[in-house]
Design a protein around this motif. Structure first.
Motif, PDB file in Angstrom:
ATOM      1  N   GLU A  26       2.210  -0.954   6.365  1.00 46.93           N
ATOM      2  CA  GLU A  26       2.988  -1.022   5.114  1.00 46.93           C
ATOM      3  C   GLU A  26       2.363  -2.025   4.150  1.00 46.93           C
ATOM      4  N   LYS A  57       1.054  -1.165   0.373  1.00 47.00           N
ATOM      5  CA  LYS A  57       1.576  -1.884  -0.798  1.00 47.00           C
ATOM      6  C   LYS A  57       0.457  -2.567  -1.579  1.00 47.00           C
ATOM      7  N   GLU A 113       0.369   6.727   4.844  1.00 52.81           N
ATOM      8  CA  GLU A 113      -0.010   5.963   6.038  1.00 52.81           C
ATOM      9  C   GLU A 113      -1.404   6.327   6.558  1.00 52.81           C
TER      10      GLU A 113
END
Length: 188
Positions: free
Chosen positions: A84, A88, A118
């Motif tokens: 994650e 970001k 992902e």
């Protein structure tokens, strides 16, 4: 006495001569193509080479934050299961800071136009001189942008495979790929 095709005045009809020249040239061209075709056709890739033009990879075993390298068309392809934090960071980069501006979403979209943030799939060849950047194995130097680092000349790529620093002019290439299921990707 034998009959001659030349008229009594000794002049040959120019339109007939032009036709004979064009017809002879055309027949010569057809003959040359017929002789050359087997040699030209021999330059096409063999069936076993065409079979290697795609590769299927099961990505289920790649843990988050890790990457693997697969071989496709004689080139390394990096498949990275991004965290994650990496996603970001890649999405937060302003396009004005990029040498080769491309959004993160454009780089993680398969041929079916499905965005899979992902998963990042890029050809692992530095766009400067064709070296293979480091960053797919645990402990590899990844540079200042936590992506890939090319030790030969210092090119640094971010977590989206975009060039951020060094002499490389372009981002790492994204091959055509398609997720055929949640865990199976076909490259090529």
């Amino acid at each position: 006495m034998a009959s001659s095709s030349i008229p009594a005045g000794g002049h040959v009809d120019p339109t007939r001569r032009d036709f004979l020249m064009v017809a002879t040239g055309a027949m010569g061209a057809v003959g040359a193509i017929a002789v050359a075709w087997p040699f030209i056709n021999n330059l096409n890739p063999a069936a076993d080479t065409l079979a290697l033009s795609t590769v299927e990879v099961n990505v289920k075993a790649i843990p988050v934050g890790q990457a693997i390298t697969v071989n496709w068309r004689g080139k390394p392809v990096f498949i990275r299961h991004r965290t994650e934090k990496e996603i970001k960071e890649a999405e937060a980069v302003p396009l004005s800071e990029l040498r080769d501006p491309e959004t993160d979403d454009a780089r993680v979209t398969d041929t079916a136009k499905k965005v899979r943030r992902e998963w990042l799939i890029v050809v692992g060849v530095c766009t400067h001189l064709g070296c293979v950047p480091l960053g797919t194995k645990q402990g590899d130097p990844r540079g200042e942008y936590d992506g890939w680092f090319c030790p030969c000349h210092g090119s640094q790529y971010d977590t989206s495979g975009r060039i951020r620093k060094g002499p490389a002019p372009l981002n790492l290439a994204v091959p055509d790929y398609l997720f055929t299921s949640d865990t199976l990707v076909r490259i090529g």
